[in-house]
Design a protein around this motif. Sequence first.
Motif: not given
Length: 358
Positions: A9-12, A19-25, A165-173, A175-181
Amino acid sequence: MHVSFGLWRLDGGVRQVSSSVIASEDRLEEILEARPDILGSGDLLRIGRQVVTDYGKRIDLLAMDAQGDLHVIELKKNKTPRDVVAQALEYGFWAQSLSFDAIRDLYAKHNGEADFESAFTDHFEVDVPDTINSAHHLVIVAAGMDTSTAQIVEYVRGYGVPINVLFFQYLRDDEREYLARSWLSNPDLESPTPGGSGAKKQAAWNGQDFYVAVGESRHRNWDDMRRYGFVSAGHGDKYRKAMLNLFEGARVWAAIPSIGYVGVGEVEATAVPVTAFDVEVEGTSIPILEVPLRTENISEDADDPAMTEYLVRVRWIDTRSRDRAVWEKGMYANQNVVTKLRHSHTLQQLAKAFDVDE
C-alpha cells in the motif's frame, strides 16, 4: 510449487499488505459462485454448486462459457494436491459425456427449476450454440502446489488434457480484504489444443436456412405437417420461443430425430397458437382443430398461451415420407427444436436430395 504474492500500500507511505488465511474455503466457493469472472476464464454462467456426478462425487462449481464449453472448478480444500488432480480428471471424464438434456436438467435442479436456454440467452445475450459441451476446462483452485504435482499437471496438459491450476491468496489491510490470483500456466498465452475451444469456429450463417426438429408425439405428427403446411412445437416456453425464431421468408429443413430429413419449405407466416391457425380445404379456410388429423392431442392446453402448441405456416417445396428420409453419417443434427443451419456439407447433400437450388 507455492506461489507467493506481494502487495504494498503506497498511500501514507509504503506498507506491505499482510497475507492471511481466508476464514473458510466455503466462503471462497461462495465468492466464486457469485462472481465466476474472478477466475479469469471470461464470462461464465453457473450451472450449479456441489453438483453430484454419476459416481457420487461432488463438483464444487460447474459453469459454462458463451461458446457452450463446460468449466469444472474444484477447490483444493483438505485434499492433497495429487488427490485433487486425480479427482479433477475423474470429473472431466464425467463432464465430457454430458448431453444437452443432462446439462439442462442440472441447471434446473440447481437453479429452482429455471430454464437453461433462457438463462443462457439472458446472461450472454446470444442464443445457445448449436453444439454445446464439445470441449471442457478443468480448473483447480489452490493456495499452493508442490513441484511434483505441478509437473504432473504440466505433463498431462502437454498431451491435450484441458487442466490448469489457479492460485489464490487472501490478504487483509485493516478492514479491507483482497484476493490475488495467478495461473500455473497463463491461458492467454497457450496455443489451442486439438479439440479445445480455441480450435472451435462456427461457420458463417447464410441468414436463411433453419434446422427444425419434428419431434413427433401425441401433440404433433409429420403427416399432418406435410398435408396442411406447417411445423409446430409447444407445451413449454422454450418451445414457443423456438417457433418464434422462424421469420417469414426463412427456409426450413424439417428432420425427424433419429430418422432424418423429410422436408424443405419456406416460412409464409410466423408462429401462432393452434387456435389461431387455419388451413385451406377445397378452397375453404377452416380452423385446423376442425379438420381430420393424425395427431391425437394437438388441442391440449389450447386455452393456455404458455403451454399450447405453436404452428408456423410453411409452403413445402419438397417433402417425403419417413421411410424415405434423407440421412447419412456426418449430417447435422441437434437436440434443439430450431437452430440455424450453417453446416455446409449438410446443406450441399440436402440440395442434391431435395428439389431446391444449393
